[in-house]
Design a protein around this motif. Structure first.
Motif, mmCIF file in Angstrom:
data_model
loop_
_atom_site.group_PDB
_atom_site.id
_atom_site.type_symbol
_atom_site.label_atom_id
_atom_site.label_comp_id
_atom_site.label_asym_id
_atom_site.label_seq_id
_atom_site.Cartn_x
_atom_site.Cartn_y
_atom_site.Cartn_z
ATOM 1 N N TRP A 68 31.558 -21.268 19.157
ATOM 2 C CA TRP A 68 32.418 -20.857 18.031
ATOM 3 C C TRP A 68 31.740 -21.177 16.705
ATOM 4 C CZ3 TRP A 68 34.408 -24.708 14.752
ATOM 5 C CH2 TRP A 68 35.261 -24.257 13.744
ATOM 6 N N ALA A 69 31.160 -22.364 16.610
ATOM 7 C CA ALA A 69 30.509 -22.777 15.376
ATOM 8 C C ALA A 69 29.290 -21.907 15.077
ATOM 9 C CB ALA A 69 30.107 -24.253 15.467
ATOM 10 N N VAL A 70 28.417 -21.724 16.069
ATOM 11 C CA VAL A 70 27.189 -20.967 15.843
ATOM 12 C C VAL A 70 27.494 -19.509 15.528
ATOM 13 C CG1 VAL A 70 25.036 -20.158 16.884
ATOM 14 C CG2 VAL A 70 25.794 -22.512 17.268
ATOM 15 N N ASN A 71 28.343 -18.881 16.305
ATOM 16 C CA ASN A 71 28.659 -17.481 16.065
ATOM 17 C C ASN A 71 29.364 -17.280 14.734
ATOM 18 O OD1 ASN A 71 27.563 -16.315 18.424
ATOM 19 N ND2 ASN A 71 29.318 -16.992 19.627
ATOM 20 N N GLY A 72 30.215 -18.238 14.368
ATOM 21 C CA GLY A 72 30.888 -18.143 13.074
ATOM 22 C C GLY A 72 29.914 -18.213 11.916
ATOM 23 N N ILE A 73 28.935 -19.100 12.027
ATOM 24 C CA ILE A 73 27.908 -19.216 10.976
ATOM 25 C C ILE A 73 27.107 -17.920 10.874
ATOM 26 C CG2 ILE A 73 25.788 -20.402 10.309
ATOM 27 C CD1 ILE A 73 26.942 -22.897 11.749
ATOM 28 N N LEU A 74 26.740 -17.346 12.026
ATOM 29 C CA LEU A 74 25.926 -16.129 12.019
ATOM 30 C C LEU A 74 26.703 -14.940 11.467
ATOM 31 C CD1 LEU A 74 24.068 -16.381 15.456
ATOM 32 C CD2 LEU A 74 23.269 -17.098 13.193
ATOM 33 N N GLU A 75 27.995 -14.914 11.706
ATOM 34 C CA GLU A 75 28.792 -13.763 11.275
ATOM 35 C C GLU A 75 29.245 -13.876 9.823
ATOM 36 O OE1 GLU A 75 32.037 -13.315 13.963
ATOM 37 O OE2 GLU A 75 30.751 -13.029 15.714
ATOM 38 N N GLU A 76 29.632 -15.088 9.405
ATOM 39 C CA GLU A 76 30.250 -15.228 8.078
ATOM 40 C C GLU A 76 29.474 -16.126 7.126
ATOM 41 O OE1 GLU A 76 34.486 -15.945 8.097
ATOM 42 O OE2 GLU A 76 34.607 -15.383 10.220
#
Length: 530
Positions: free
Chosen positions: A486-494
């Motif tokens: 959740w943390a990694v994907n959130g950083i990459l997306e937003e």
């Protein structure tokens, strides 16, 4: 202990008043003050009057509610859970002072039994009579072990009419701070051995042996690095010192710092040679409050025999009612933690400890493989790899374990610790993403996962580390991996917006699995496989 500074309440009040912030920050604002009809209680000065017990309790209880959840503190090696029966024994014996041997003979018999049990656990040879004591933790115990080696070296040098002004001790740069404290506090030169990927970020035996000279009091060898969980090779160090003695006559002892490994290796790696089955090992310390499964406040040190504990370090005390022999850095200390240790030893036995340690290692292997399969991370620790296969920064030692995570003999030895870092490919694709971003976002979800560089000479590798304790269940492993993704994907997306948005914990829906590699807009989404 952490150092604290004096707070001047008048300075605090003046500063906050100038900023138009709360003017009574130096006083506890009691949520239940009107109910209990009590007056304000100062924070930094002694109250002039007493308070009702219920008020003092409720105030402190509410204050401590802001501490983190022990179950989600993945930074600490310390046990955070014991059985109710153990807690009951601790409460019943809170008033007992372990230093008062004459007043509490039954308590002292329990300590004697613990020392005997640990000696056998660590393979004391038949016919040798080990001696040891309880301490407040491994930090105290490792000081005692170092002092004993220093005094034996000094006595031997004096007897030979040689200089005693330049003692040195050898340990690797991955050593815990307690080893550094010994060298600094007791005026011993620390000869620190650089670690490398080749030495698996632990003691390099070939480099260590080159630092030995006639002023070397001993070598600290670590059974369980706090960085990566690797065991240092006690047997190889012992053989190298045996060879050195044949060539030079120098007889250098080993003290094993088994703060964590002392309660892991005997049960997960029973055939590993690291303890008193190696004659070169003269003393061993461990923490009962780590994988000994006790609450904080208990450590142990055992010497192979009284020959290795100079009698000049042992004090004979007579003012508590009888003649008592003691060798500790402090004096009064609670007996309750030591009693809890004995409870665990007889309650769990070899099978119980083996089951618990194996479960910790199993969950650590599960977490390691799940992280590697995301391709975001590479795992620096090696307990999940088949025996003989180790991490390398070129990425050729991927997770390919046997199907049974519970079979300890199939895997590399080590602590239930998972040290991991962004993979080379991930860093190349996303150079602006820092591991600290993940740490901060996990903290927002309640997880405490430290991030720090490896020891000197390897500090270019920054790792995150998870200590898997008894309280870390398979379900928590799954939740942790989900939150990391959740943390990694959130950083990459937003990007930065996501970091700012999640500075506080919020409710969220944990997906059971991530199934797609790319979103419809083409952005990469990493998935988990547990």
């Amino acid at each position: 202990m952490v150092l604290s500074e004096h707070a001047d309440p008048e300075t605090i009040v003046d500063t906050l008043a100038r900023l138009n912030i709360r003017k009574k920050s130096h006083i506890h604002s009691l949520a239940y003050a009107s109910r209990f009809a009590t007056q304000d209680i100062p924070k930094y000065t002694l109250p002039e009057t007493s308070s009702e017990a219920v008020v003092a309790y409720q105030m402190i209880h509410d204050m401590l509610e802001f501490d983190g959840s022990p179950a989600k503190n993945l930074a600490s090696f310390l046990s955070t859970w014991m059985e109710p029966e153990a807690e009951k024994l601790m409460v019943e014996n809170l008033a007992k002072n372990l230093a008062d041997q004459d007043e509490y003979p039954a308590t002292m018999r329990i300590q004697d039994r613990c020392v005997s049990i640990l000696s056998h656990m660590w393979k004391i040879p038949s016919g040798q009579k080990a001696v040891g004591t309880a301490t407040v933790g491994s930090s105290e115990a490792v000081q005692l072990g170092g002092l004993a080696m220093k005094w034996r070296w000094r006595d031997a040098r004096k007897a030979a009419g040689k200089d005693v002004s330049k003692p040195n001790i050898i340990y690797a740069s991955n050593a815990q701070v307690a080893l550094e404290k010994f060298a600094r506090y007791f005026d011993v030169e620390a000869r620190v051995v650089p670690v490398s990927e080749k030495s698996r970020f632990c003691l390099d035996v070939e480099k260590a042996i080159k630092l030995v000279d006639e002023n070397t009091i001993g070598i600290y060898v670590i059974m369980g690095s706090t960085y990566t969980g690797h065991y240092e090779n006690v047997e190889a160090m012992s053989k190298a010192l045996d060879d050195l003695q044949k060539r030079t006559g120098l007889d250098i002892p080993i003290h094993v710092d088994a703060a964590s490994g002392g309660f892991v290796a005997p049960f997960a790696s029973p055939n590993l040679k690291w303890a008193f089955d190696l004659p070169r090992v003269v003393s061993i310390n461990t923490s009962g409050h780590k994988y000994g499964l006790c609450y904080a406040g208990i450590g142990w040190i055992i010497w192979r025999s009284s020959e290795y504990l100079p009698q000049g370090l042992v004090f004979q005390l007579h003012y508590l009612g009888g003649s008592e022999a003691t060798y500790t850095l402090n004096f009064s200390r609670p007996a309750s933690s030591m009693i809890a240790q004995y409870y665990n030893l007889i309650r769990l036995g070899r099978k119980g400890y083996t089951d618990i340690i194996t479960n910790c290692l199993t969950n650590a292997r599960l977490l390691s493989c799940a992280l590697e399969k995301t391709e975001i991370f590479e795992v620096v620790s090696d307990i999940h790899r088949p025996r003989g296969q180790f991490y390398n920064s070129h990425g050729t030692a991927k997770c390919s374990p046997p199907s049974d995570y519970t079979k300890n003999s199939s895997f590399n030895d080590g602590l239930p610790v998972v040290a991991f870092t962004f993979s080379r490919k991930f860093k190349e694709d996303h150079p602006d993403v820092e591991q600290q971003f993940v740490v901060n976002l996990l903290r927002a979800r309640g997880w405490i996962v430290p991030s720090y560089p490896l020891p000197p000479d390897c500090e270019n590798i920054e790792i995150l580390r998870v200590v898997v304790r008894e309280s870390m269940t398979e379900e928590l492993v799954e939740l942790l991996v989900t939150d990391i993704l959740w943390a990694v994907n959130g950083i990459l997306e937003e990007g930065q917006h996501f970091l700012s948005k999640h500075t506080q914990p919020s409710s969220h829906n944990r997906a059971e699995a991530f199934t797609s590699d790319k979103k419809p807009d083409g952005k990469h989404v990493y998935s988990r496989v547990c």
